[in-house]
Design a protein around this motif. Structure first.
Motif, PDB file in Angstrom:
ATOM      1  N   UNK A 114     -21.602 -28.468 -65.427  1.00  0.00           N
ATOM      2  CA  UNK A 114     -21.551 -27.198 -64.705  1.00  0.00           C
ATOM      3  C   UNK A 114     -21.401 -26.067 -65.711  1.00  0.00           C
ATOM      4  N   UNK A 115     -22.342 -25.118 -65.673  1.00  0.00           N
ATOM      5  CA  UNK A 115     -22.297 -23.982 -66.590  1.00  0.00           C
ATOM      6  C   UNK A 115     -21.241 -22.973 -66.162  1.00  0.00           C
ATOM      7  N   UNK A 116     -20.687 -22.281 -67.143  1.00  0.00           N
ATOM      8  CA  UNK A 116     -19.680 -21.261 -66.893  1.00  0.00           C
ATOM      9  C   UNK A 116     -20.226 -20.156 -65.990  1.00  0.00           C
ATOM     10  N   UNK A 117     -19.410 -19.758 -65.005  1.00  0.00           N
ATOM     11  CA  UNK A 117     -19.778 -18.661 -64.122  1.00  0.00           C
ATOM     12  C   UNK A 117     -20.689 -19.035 -62.972  1.00  0.00           C
ATOM     13  N   UNK A 118     -20.992 -20.325 -62.833  1.00  0.00           N
ATOM     14  CA  UNK A 118     -21.863 -20.783 -61.754  1.00  0.00           C
ATOM     15  C   UNK A 118     -21.044 -21.236 -60.543  1.00  0.00           C
ATOM     16  N   UNK A 119     -21.686 -21.203 -59.379  1.00  0.00           N
ATOM     17  CA  UNK A 119     -21.117 -21.770 -58.158  1.00  0.00           C
ATOM     18  C   UNK A 119     -21.937 -23.016 -57.835  1.00  0.00           C
ATOM     19  N   UNK A 120     -21.285 -24.165 -57.893  1.00  0.00           N
ATOM     20  CA  UNK A 120     -21.971 -25.438 -57.664  1.00  0.00           C
ATOM     21  C   UNK A 120     -21.401 -26.083 -56.409  1.00  0.00           C
ATOM     22  N   UNK A 121     -22.282 -26.417 -55.469  1.00  0.00           N
ATOM     23  CA  UNK A 121     -21.883 -27.082 -54.240  1.00  0.00           C
ATOM     24  C   UNK A 121     -21.887 -28.589 -54.413  1.00  0.00           C
ATOM     25  N   UNK A 122     -20.832 -29.231 -53.934  1.00  0.00           N
ATOM     26  CA  UNK A 122     -20.661 -30.679 -54.025  1.00  0.00           C
ATOM     27  C   UNK A 122     -20.751 -31.229 -52.609  1.00  0.00           C
ATOM     28  N   UNK A 123     -21.847 -31.895 -52.275  1.00  0.00           N
ATOM     29  CA  UNK A 123     -22.102 -32.340 -50.907  1.00  0.00           C
ATOM     30  C   UNK A 123     -22.101 -33.850 -50.807  1.00  0.00           C
ATOM     31  N   UNK A 124     -21.598 -34.347 -49.671  1.00  0.00           N
ATOM     32  CA  UNK A 124     -21.615 -35.776 -49.436  1.00  0.00           C
ATOM     33  C   UNK A 124     -20.801 -36.115 -48.209  1.00  0.00           C
ATOM     34  N   UNK A 125     -21.086 -37.264 -47.586  1.00  0.00           N
ATOM     35  CA  UNK A 125     -20.325 -37.674 -46.396  1.00  0.00           C
ATOM     36  C   UNK A 125     -18.882 -37.995 -46.749  1.00  0.00           C
ATOM     37  N   UNK A 126     -18.034 -38.088 -45.735  1.00  0.00           N
ATOM     38  CA  UNK A 126     -16.645 -38.470 -45.958  1.00  0.00           C
ATOM     39  C   UNK A 126     -16.584 -39.828 -46.660  1.00  0.00           C
ATOM     40  N   UNK A 158     -17.675 -12.816 -55.619  1.00  0.00           N
ATOM     41  CA  UNK A 158     -17.042 -11.796 -56.455  1.00  0.00           C
ATOM     42  C   UNK A 158     -16.358 -12.439 -57.657  1.00  0.00           C
ATOM     43  N   UNK A 159     -15.696 -13.564 -57.439  1.00  0.00           N
ATOM     44  CA  UNK A 159     -15.024 -14.266 -58.532  1.00  0.00           C
ATOM     45  C   UNK A 159     -16.038 -14.781 -59.552  1.00  0.00           C
ATOM     46  N   UNK A 160     -17.166 -15.311 -59.079  1.00  0.00           N
ATOM     47  CA  UNK A 160     -18.198 -15.806 -59.989  1.00  0.00           C
ATOM     48  C   UNK A 160     -18.766 -14.671 -60.838  1.00  0.00           C
ATOM     49  N   UNK A 161     -18.900 -13.488 -60.242  1.00  0.00           N
ATOM     50  CA  UNK A 161     -19.387 -12.331 -60.992  1.00  0.00           C
ATOM     51  C   UNK A 161     -18.415 -11.931 -62.104  1.00  0.00           C
ATOM     52  N   UNK A 162     -17.144 -12.312 -61.937  1.00  0.00           N
ATOM     53  CA  UNK A 162     -16.130 -12.035 -62.958  1.00  0.00           C
ATOM     54  C   UNK A 162     -16.084 -13.126 -64.030  1.00  0.00           C
ATOM     55  N   UNK A 163     -16.953 -14.141 -63.899  1.00  0.00           N
ATOM     56  CA  UNK A 163     -17.025 -15.195 -64.904  1.00  0.00           C
ATOM     57  C   UNK A 163     -16.286 -16.459 -64.549  1.00  0.00           C
ATOM     58  N   UNK A 164     -15.702 -16.527 -63.358  1.00  0.00           N
ATOM     59  CA  UNK A 164     -14.998 -17.740 -62.935  1.00  0.00           C
ATOM     60  C   UNK A 164     -16.011 -18.762 -62.428  1.00  0.00           C
ATOM     61  N   UNK A 165     -15.866 -19.994 -62.869  1.00  0.00           N
ATOM     62  CA  UNK A 165     -16.735 -21.081 -62.445  1.00  0.00           C
ATOM     63  C   UNK A 165     -16.162 -21.714 -61.182  1.00  0.00           C
ATOM     64  N   UNK A 166     -17.045 -22.132 -60.260  1.00  0.00           N
ATOM     65  CA  UNK A 166     -16.599 -22.692 -58.988  1.00  0.00           C
ATOM     66  C   UNK A 166     -17.356 -23.984 -58.700  1.00  0.00           C
ATOM     67  N   UNK A 167     -16.594 -25.060 -58.452  1.00  0.00           N
ATOM     68  CA  UNK A 167     -17.158 -26.298 -57.918  1.00  0.00           C
ATOM     69  C   UNK A 167     -16.541 -26.482 -56.544  1.00  0.00           C
ATOM     70  N   UNK A 168     -17.370 -26.452 -55.498  1.00  0.00           N
ATOM     71  CA  UNK A 168     -16.861 -26.443 -54.124  1.00  0.00           C
ATOM     72  C   UNK A 168     -17.533 -27.528 -53.296  1.00  0.00           C
ATOM     73  N   UNK A 169     -16.725 -28.369 -52.667  1.00  0.00           N
ATOM     74  CA  UNK A 169     -17.289 -29.372 -51.756  1.00  0.00           C
ATOM     75  C   UNK A 169     -17.358 -28.784 -50.357  1.00  0.00           C
ATOM     76  N   UNK A 170     -18.436 -29.084 -49.642  1.00  0.00           N
ATOM     77  CA  UNK A 170     -18.637 -28.523 -48.313  1.00  0.00           C
ATOM     78  C   UNK A 170     -19.542 -29.422 -47.490  1.00  0.00           C
ATOM     79  N   UNK A 171     -19.405 -29.319 -46.164  1.00  0.00           N
ATOM     80  CA  UNK A 171     -20.319 -30.009 -45.250  1.00  0.00           C
ATOM     81  C   UNK A 171     -21.297 -29.030 -44.608  1.00  0.00           C
ATOM     82  N   UNK A 172     -21.121 -27.735 -44.863  1.00  0.00           N
ATOM     83  CA  UNK A 172     -21.913 -26.715 -44.188  1.00  0.00           C
ATOM     84  C   UNK A 172     -23.165 -26.377 -45.000  1.00  0.00           C
ATOM     85  N   UNK A 173     -24.330 -26.525 -44.387  1.00  0.00           N
ATOM     86  CA  UNK A 173     -25.577 -26.271 -45.099  1.00  0.00           C
ATOM     87  C   UNK A 173     -25.773 -24.786 -45.406  1.00  0.00           C
ATOM     88  N   UNK A 174     -25.256 -23.896 -44.533  1.00  0.00           N
ATOM     89  CA  UNK A 174     -25.389 -22.476 -44.822  1.00  0.00           C
ATOM     90  C   UNK A 174     -24.562 -22.096 -46.044  1.00  0.00           C
TER      91      UNK A 174
END
Length: 250
Positions: free
Chosen positions: A33-45, A184-200
């Motif tokens: 995961x590159x710095x400052x990116x928002x990466x979605x982590x998807x998968x079933x329970x 907004x946080x990503x624009x400040x250079x914070x990297x985000x790895x977020x798991x979600x079930x929502x396609x939107x």
């Protein structure tokens, strides 16, 4: 021709594996995961998302594999990693019998932050919690609990956020407001790895990682994953990838 530049890697892990008894719950996962990116982590329970996140931030020791988080070794530097990462669990990890301010003050004490009162004041203001600061966390709605949990994750100014299904059970407006804050946080250079079930929500990420049965099935931009799966949209791609994984493990 201009040579493409790549941002430094906030997460760079290879072959991460975790077993419980005779069952392998994460199987040789590699993730960058590159710095400052928002990466979605998807998968079933039960796919291994939470276990992978916990290995990345030093809360679980891998049975195999290696790598770095924010340039720190995930095996040797687990304590240092925890001071640089904000980890938001599915249940938010709040103390229901403490007020909003008391919850934030408690986290600030854990991190031994200087000028603690001012730091808490700033956290309250940043997330719009000042007017509710004396309200007990246990009395908050899902959306306000989510907002408090994010404030707690950010209070020590982490460089990486690991968010484990942070919008589960909250209303659509709270979800939208939350994602506006994440961008907004990503624009400040914070990297985000977020798991979600929502396609939107997945569509709001810079790139995606699909995981099932402890293995990565696909990763890349939303458009690339949809095209690779021969699907019409992300939801269709998700269903096809999981079905393929089921056939492989049948």
């Amino acid at each position: 021709m201009t040579t493409p530049t790549h941002l430094p890697l906030a997460i760079d892990v290879h072959g991460l594996t975790k077993r419980y008894g005779g069952r392998t719950v994460v199987n040789a996962i590699s993730l960058q995961v590159e710095t400052g990116r928002i990466v979605g982590f998807l998968g079933p329970n039960g796919s291994g998302k939470t276990t992978t996140i916990r290995m990345i931030c030093g809360l679980l020791t891998p049975d195999a594999g290696q790598g770095s988080c924010l340039g720190l070794d995930i095996m040797a530097d687990a304590i240092a990693i925890k001071r640089e990462v904000g980890y938001m669990t599915q249940k938010f990890g709040l103390y229901d019998d403490l007020s909003i301010r008391e919850n934030l003050d408690f986290v600030a004490r854990l991190f031994e932050l200087p000028q603690r009162r001012q730091t808490v004041d700033d956290a309250l203001q940043r997330l719009g919690l000042t007017a509710r600061q004396d309200q007990l966390a246990g009395s908050l709605s899902g959306g306000w609990k989510q907002r408090l949990a994010l404030a707690a994750c950010l209070i020590h100014q982490p460089r990486l956020l690991l968010l484990d299904e942070p919008t589960a059970g909250v209303d659509p407006k709270a979800r939208r407001d939350f994602w506006d804050q994440i961008h907004q946080l990503a624009q400040q250079g914070i990297t985000v790895l977020v798991s979600t079930h929502y396609m939107d929500e997945a569509e709001r990420c810079d790139s995606l990682v699909y995981i099932a049965y402890g293995k990565i099935l696909a990763q890349g931009t939303a458009a690339a994953i949809v095209a690779e799966a021969g699907a019409h949209n992300l939801e269709d791609a998700f269903v096809r990838l999981v079905a393929q994984a089921q056939d492989n493990f049948a």
